[in-house]
Design a protein around this motif. Structure first.
Motif, mmCIF file in Angstrom:
data_model
loop_
_atom_site.group_PDB
_atom_site.id
_atom_site.type_symbol
_atom_site.label_atom_id
_atom_site.label_comp_id
_atom_site.label_asym_id
_atom_site.label_seq_id
_atom_site.Cartn_x
_atom_site.Cartn_y
_atom_site.Cartn_z
ATOM 1 N N GLY A 1 0.807 -1.216 0.000
ATOM 2 C CA GLY A 1 0.000 0.000 0.000
ATOM 3 C C GLY A 1 0.837 1.261 0.000
ATOM 4 N N SER A 2 1.937 1.221 0.725
ATOM 5 C CA SER A 2 2.749 2.436 0.780
ATOM 6 C C SER A 2 3.348 2.739 -0.589
ATOM 7 C CB SER A 2 3.851 2.305 1.846
ATOM 8 O OG SER A 2 4.800 1.354 1.437
ATOM 9 N N LEU B 1 1.954 1.849 -3.489
ATOM 10 C CA LEU B 1 0.840 2.248 -4.332
ATOM 11 C C LEU B 1 0.476 3.708 -4.099
ATOM 12 C CD1 LEU B 1 -1.175 1.056 -6.326
ATOM 13 C CD2 LEU B 1 -2.646 0.457 -4.390
ATOM 14 N N TYR B 2 0.444 4.080 -2.845
ATOM 15 C CA TYR B 2 0.046 5.457 -2.534
ATOM 16 C C TYR B 2 1.041 6.454 -3.093
ATOM 17 C CZ TYR B 2 -1.130 9.626 0.114
ATOM 18 O OH TYR B 2 -1.467 10.910 0.462
#
Lengths: 191, 191, 191, 191
Positions: free
Chosen positions: D161-162, D164-165
């Motif tokens: 997620g990190s 992707l963000y």
DNA sequence: TAGTAAACGAGACGGTACGTCCAGTCTTGAT
DNA sequence: ATCAAGACTGGACGTACCGTCTCGTTTACTA
């Protein structure tokens, strides 16, 4: 109080012109809406907005687009045979040309394929010509040149049908002699 | 001394039957080779192997596939008017039916769209009917019922053309009365 | 000294409302300017006059049109873990609803497709949320709850990214337990 | 007993190659099926026969078309921090390149727009990478490098997620330092 | 009684045109 | 000057057929 942009007359003309040009160039079956739109510099949607089918465009191109000659005139010299002969000869001449033949073939194809188009074409193309004939025949009756019980609609139909058959049978375009013979035949018993 | 598998007669029949059924159901323009192949349970290649175009299949279906009625007979009772009237009435009856009308419209569309199909259809469908008329008219001349200088081809063309125009103009199918009037008109001056 | 008619506030609201409704109903890719205009009872030109692209309308609808919930508050109880947990739980709840999920998917699609929209959305939507997190984390540092050398931006990014990944992976919406675990994980080593 | 012509492997490759090239050249939203077909020298129908949507083609191009790099390896040196750091650095490097960024943006757009594509992509792209992480983390637990009650799925999700963000927020591509910090943060409390 | 060659059904192929949808622009008369 | 309405060009969509090209199968003659 009509709101919004009006129909573009220039697009309408461009579409009908393009249809005319492409029809004579390639024939009815190879005519495509895409090609008309491209040639006319117009979006396809503009064609579909106003016509809805290839046949309808062709019919309109024929009627309003300068494809069909103005009604071939049927003179009234007082002599019905002379007048019919002149009219039929003018038609045979028109049909002997590539343009005239292509046109009739295209309109016939459109008629045979689409009932709605057939109706429009009859109402605005075939019908008026037929009516012209009938009117002249009626006036000949009134003038005593034809028997008063002569079947005017039948005569009109026969004259047009003989032309049509010659074009569709594709054997040879009708000639002036053919025209004269048809007129003589049809009038012979109608005195 | 042919090697390999022979042409399948059952496929040939199935294709012509399918073409006939679909033609009457949907008309010429909506008839597709894909649909014929599917309906006939046949590969498309089998159609293209033997016919090569939609028009050719339709022409063959009309002629060999049982679509066109056997030549409408033109009797020879000795009275040319009676005989022509019978022939023309039989035609009007056929054209009054949905099947007959659809057929003529389909064949006309095919004729107007494709020159090669037009030739095949004239040679094997329209032509023979025209010839039939001419032969009967010739025999009437020989029998003294018509003048010897009567324009037989013109009469034949006019009779067929009047039928064709009635079908294509789509206004109303021709009636027996119309048929009688056409015959009377055409023969009136040809005595 | 502005001349002429003023911008219609009611149209502006109607457009943003329509965009919001249609976006949630059909998703970003199926949203059309035509549909927005129709739904809002507004001319298309009015949309293009003020926004210029679909993405811009969507961004504005999200931000000013009531689509995005008011900034989810991040309380400051003095206990950073409690506060982050509350914030993250509120987000998971929002994302568990169909509306929240649709919204994030739509905004993500818009972001991934259009750089300009991405910038607007970051500046006015994502960015402020990220800033909120950073501010609270900073204050926790100042209060001695976190080490002074804690990588605040990294923590904020990780918290948001973990939410985003859960939504985009589409496997299952994040739960409150997930939220708690993420908070514990992230704070565990940051004491 | 499969009858008929077989699927053309060369067309399949050509389509996926074309999709790859055009995707990187113009981005996802400007990618069209027409352009893919033209570039691949293929009929559009051949694309729709096997894929059915732009997103599906892109997904397949990513997975089977050489667009996605072979699984970025996650080494097992025995030291979990070193290994994660290597993996995450390799990813940041890939994402710092235009190709990697474009790819992730395209796949994200496809995911956000089409649930079916999202599932395929998760199953064959995101999922395997996530699984790789989980497996390595599990082995670290088994080796005693991490506490036995460590929330492995949460850690994996947070790491992905990190990344992707950072890509989606579009502010700046993630750097090697960022990667190190994320790893340190995540592992800090998981000893 | 093989062997072989043509025709068969199935169905994928490269293409062309279809008719529809939407983008973004332009034009109109009303506000 | 802005508005609602709505026609405009342009371009991509997804579908339908075209006529061609493999496939593996069937049929029938030839060696």
């Amino acid at each position: 109080m009509t709101r919004g942009r009006r129909r573009s007359e220039s697009s309408r003309r461009a579409i009908l012109d393009a249809a005319r040009v492409l029809l004579l160039e390639h024939g009815y079956e190879r005519l495509t809406i895409d090609a008309i739109a491209a040639q006319a510099g117009v979006g396809k949607q503009t064609i579909y907005r106003w016509w809805g089918s290839k046949g309808a465009v062709v019919a309109d191109a024929a009627l309003a687009g300068g494809l069909v000659p103005p009604l071939i005139p049927l003179p009234d010299t007082g002599d019905i045979e002379t007048d019919l002969r002149a009219w039929l000869r003018a038609w045979t001449e028109h049909l002997a040309s590539g343009v005239g033949r292509s046109l009739i073939l295209a309109l016939t194809a459109a008629t045979a394929e689409d009932r709605a188009v057939a109706d429009v074409l009859y109402e605005r193309f075939t019908g008026p010509h037929e009516q012209l004939l009938r009117d002249r025949l009626d006036s000949a009756c009134a003038a005593g040149q034809l028997g008063s019980e002569v079947p005017v609609p039948t005569i009109a139909g026969v004259l047009i049908g003989s032309l049509l058959y010659r074009v569709l049978s594709m054997q040879a375009p009708p000639t002036a002699d053919d025209a004269d013979m048809v007129v003589r035949l049809v009038l012979a018993g109608a005195a």
